[in-house]
Scaffold this active site. Structure first.
Site, PDB file in Angstrom:
ATOM      1  N   ASP A 215       6.146  -0.655   1.203  1.00  0.00           N
ATOM      2  CA  ASP A 215       5.359   0.707   1.349  1.00  0.00           C
ATOM      3  C   ASP A 215       6.204   1.778   1.831  1.00  0.00           C
ATOM      4  O   ASP A 215       7.259   1.139   2.691  1.00  0.00           O
ATOM      5  CB  ASP A 215       3.971   0.504   1.982  1.00  0.00           C
ATOM      6  CG  ASP A 215       3.175   1.795   1.666  1.00  0.00           C
ATOM      7  OD1 ASP A 215       3.495   2.752   1.123  1.00  0.00           O
ATOM      8  OD2 ASP A 215       1.959   1.555   2.077  1.00  0.00           O
TER       9      ASP A 215
HETATM   10  C1  BGC Z   1       1.005   4.783   0.794  1.00  0.00           C
HETATM   11  C2  BGC Z   1       1.376   4.110  -0.432  1.00  0.00           C
HETATM   12  C3  BGC Z   1       2.136   5.206  -1.391  1.00  0.00           C
HETATM   13  C4  BGC Z   1       3.289   5.498  -0.685  1.00  0.00           C
HETATM   14  C5  BGC Z   1       4.253   6.535  -1.463  1.00  0.00           C
HETATM   15  C6  BGC Z   1       2.149   5.261   1.306  1.00  0.00           C
HETATM   16  O1  BGC Z   1       1.789   6.111   2.288  1.00  0.00           O
HETATM   17  O2  BGC Z   1       0.299   3.851   1.326  1.00  0.00           O
HETATM   18  O3  BGC Z   1      -0.113   3.798  -1.313  1.00  0.00           O
HETATM   19  O4  BGC Z   1       2.257   4.546  -2.716  1.00  0.00           O
HETATM   20  O5  BGC Z   1       3.012   6.180   0.470  1.00  0.00           O
HETATM   21  O6  BGC Z   1       3.486   7.788  -1.745  1.00  0.00           O
END
Ligand code: BGC
Length: 726
Positions: A215
């Site tokens: 993530d």
């Molecule tokens: C989120 C993800 C997301 C990523 C990119 C993170 O803060 O938890 O779900 O895909 O950011 O934006």
């Protein structure tokens, strides 16, 4: 490839780009999950290029329709191709453990089978277009409070049967190109450096062939993450971390093969990616968004008020959400829509009768505004029917909600409008369930319209006027009150830990186990027609059980029923929820017609995770398959004996208790014989004929053997063990 290039490949070069190094070019990954959020370089952190904002998962999950999810995946794939995106970051399939979860609107359900079936089709649809999915967030990312530091404390059986089960299904059935690790820790270890999760379970057990991406910002220690099985750290660049990775290999702290394997996976991902630009059919995608949205709407209550008439019935449309749609949640999934339907316009276009509007509340202030409410109540009083649009004013990634109630202004609006005109329908727009008690008792119509994406306005009108006969079903329970919820006492945790104390009893499983009343149960949803269930029959195959049931549309309109199969194992050696969803099917049935529906339940889905044997086990014996229209509206049941797993027997050892020996047919016979042989022992005679087994039930055999007056010795125990396991 140079070591420095290898290291550089395992982190991004920018927010949404991998690194080009050696002969490996870069690709683009972007959010996800209900639209393509491709950002231009400049500007707002969250705003992307216009793209179709499909219904978020809270809505698409309520369709219970895998085919719709596959079509949504395909459409998203087309938009990715048009925008030169290679991987779309979705779907999010964490369980809705608590109704307060800040990202519940991005997740499908409180049930892993429903989430897994829907997500599998989404992934298949997307990947059929040559675009990679990123199944997220692996694993146990069911709250936003302290999401980057909290440790979710979950016992292994609960992990396997609930929190990992949907991931397992999607991985084994659809092979997503990538899987995204969660921010949180699982039982004390960051998901980003969890070897058991990322390697032992995901790859060794499930056979995942793709790439594990972090993530965004989840990696705390690049080297530990690589060693655990994480391939790509995002975002980038990571100018400080890349040299550490390289030097760790040079110093022998990180095996060279580990880095080489990660690089090979990145290369494989890049090689199967396509770089394309072009257009997509925005009109067709909007129509699909509308179709899914209309199928997602759950009719909760209808005392003879819906559908509305298109003539001769004046309508008061009340609530700012009717004019200013609330259609998606906040955070990384926020889409800039290609267009946006509002329900006020759609209602006005549908009926020939007068339509009058009052906002009723402000969206930037949850406190009741007497002037706005009085104006709305007056319109309601002067109209044939009032439709009140209320909901949550804020739901976003990064923060959990603090209560289940509608904003004060919305509650006040409902109360005053119903008092002014009892012929009132309440339409809800919310990303996770809100409390509907006690106000729902006073209104004849309640429509749960979630956050429905850019076509929500027209979809709501479709259902209100009966152009679409509602068929959405709750993918999560609506409790009477927050404190009833199984997660209540163990959420959101403290001091960096959250204990998943309800264990297996997530959502409806917990409500059912405690026989608690709820406002609306899991699986619930009304239709403008009615369905009768015939008798269910079960057919056993080697790998599955087929449950077949005739469904008759007994009302006056064509409609769609969601046939649900819940399974119980009455006499079980392990604790189980009273019933669990194991299969479902959506079926269109014309008025007066009968359709025969078969729901196939794979044998694997009947298995529970056995913590002694450390494997999935199908327990031998009778299973009750209850078929119905919700988890609490079971219309027909059929019982079928299912043969157990050949390797499912619990081994008997010297330290197993008398009760454990007695629970095993072979063990019970051996033990009875041993007791009979030692019947002059004071311990046996003291407890009477059947007594020893009960009185001594908790005693391990090897301990019993050492007791003064024991009916047998340690030698006998060794022999018993040998015979029992022969
Ligand atoms: C989120 C993800 C997301 C990523 C990119 C993170 O803060 O938890 O779900 O895909 O950011 O934006």
């Amino acid at each position: 490839m140079e070591l420095t290039d290898q290291a550089a490949l395992t982190s991004g070069s920018a927010f949404w780009r991998t690194t080009a190094a050696g002969d490996v070019p870069a690709i683009t990954l972007t959010d996800g999950p209900h639209g393509v959020r491709l950002q231009s370089d400049a500007g707002d952190m969250l705003a992307g290029r216009p793209a179709t904002c499909f219904p978020p998962a809270v809505a698409s999950g309520s369709t219970w329709d895998p085919e719709l999810l596959r079509r949504m995946g395909e459409a998203l794939g087309d938009e990715c191709r048009a925008m030169d995106v290679q991987v779309l970051l979705g779907p999010g399939i964490n369980l809705k453990r608590t109704p307060l979860g800040g990202r519940n609107f991005e997740y499908f359900s409180e049930d892993p089978i429903l989430s897994g079936v829907l997500a599998t089709e989404w992934v298949r649809g997307l990947q059929s277009k040559g675009i990679g999915a990123s199944l997220k967030h692996f694993a146990v990312n069911s709250q936003e409070t302290d999401r980057m530091i909290v440790s979710a404390e979950v016992d292994e059986r609960t992990l396997r049967e609930l929190y990992l089960r949907a991931f397992q299904r999607v991985v084994t059935q659809a092979q997503p190109w990538t899987i995204m690790c969660a921010y949180n820790k699982v039982n004390g270890v960051y998901a980003s450096q969890h070897h058991w999760l990322l390697t032992e379970v995901l790859r060794d057990e499930w056979g995942f062939e793709g790439l594990v991406v972090s993530d965004w910002g989840a990696v705390v220690d690049r080297v530990a993450a690589l060693a655990a099985g994480l391939d790509l750290t995002m975002p980038g660049p990571d100018d400080a971390g890349d040299p550490v990775v390289a030097s760790s290999v040079r110093d022998g702290m990180l095996p060279a093969e580990v880095l080489e394997t990660a690089v090979a996976r990145i290369r494989a991902l890049v090689e199967k990616s396509v770089s394309t630009t072009g257009t997509y059919d925005a009109e067709a995608h909007h129509a699909l968004a509308r179709e899914i949205a209309s199928r997602a709407i759950v009719l909760l209550k209808n005392d003879d008020i819906l559908p509305l008439r298109t003539e001769g019935q004046s309508v008061a449309v009340l609530g700012e959400f009717a004019r200013t749609p609330r259609y998606q949640g906040g955070g990384s999934s926020q889409i800039t829509p290609t267009r946006l339907d509002d329900v006020l316009t759609e209602i006005t276009a549908t009926t020939t009768a007068p339509v009058r509007f009052a906002p009723g509340y402000r969206t930037d202030n949850d406190a009741a505004d007497e002037t706005l409410i009085a104006e709305a109540a007056a319109l309601a009083a002067g109209s044939d029917v009032a439709v009140v649009f209320v909901g949550t004013t804020r739901e976003t990634e990064g923060a959990d909600r603090t209560d289940l109630d509608l904003p004060e202004a919305h509650l006040a609006l409902i109360e005053r409008v119903v008092a002014a005109n009892p012929r009132t329908v309440v339409v809800l727009n919310n990303g996770a369930v809100v409390r509907t008690a006690p106000w729902d008792a006073s209104v004849p119509g309640v429509v749960e319209a979630w956050l429905l994406g850019q076509a929500g306005g027209s979809a709501i009108a479709d259902v209100l006027f009966g152009r679409v006969n509602p068929s959405g079903r709750l993918a999560e329970t609506i409790p009477l009150k927050l404190s009833d919820h199984p997660s209540y006492l163990d959420f959101p945790g403290e001091a960096g830990f959250v204990r998943y104390g309800e264990g297996l009893h997530v959502g409806y499983r917990g409500f059912d186990a405690r026989e608690q009343p709820v406002s609306y149960p899991f699986g619930f949803g009304l239709s403008y027609t009615t369905f009768a269930y015939g008798e269910a029959t079960a057919t056993a195959g080697a790998e599955s059980v087929d449950i077949t049931v005739p469904i008759t549309n007994t009302g006056g309109r064509d409609g769609r029923e969601v046939v649900q199969v819940y399974v119980a194992k009455p006499a079980s050696r392990v604790r189980r929820a009273p019933r669990e969803l194991k299969g479902f099917a959506t079926v269109d049935v014309a008025a007066g017609a009968t359709a025969t529906v078969t729901v196939r339940i794979p044998r694997d889905d009947l298995a529970y995770w056995d913590t002694r044997l450390n494997r999935w086990v199908v327990e031998d014996g009778d299973y009750v398959f209850a078929v119905g229209a919700s988890s609490r509206d079971l219309r027909t049941t059929v019982t079928l004996a299912v043969p157990g797993s050949p390797d499912g027997r619990w081994p008997l050892v010297a330290h197993s208790t008398v009760a454990e020996w007695m629970a095993d047919p072979r063990g019970a016979q051996l033990l009875r014989d041993a007791f009979a042989a030692g019947s002059d022992s004071p311990l046996v005679s003291m407890a009477g004929d059947d007594g020893p087994y009960e009185l001594l039930g908790g005693m391990p055999l090897d301990r019993l053997a050492l007791f003064p007056g024991s009916p047998f010795t340690l030698d006998t125990v060794d022999k018993l063990v040998e015979q029992a396991n022969a």
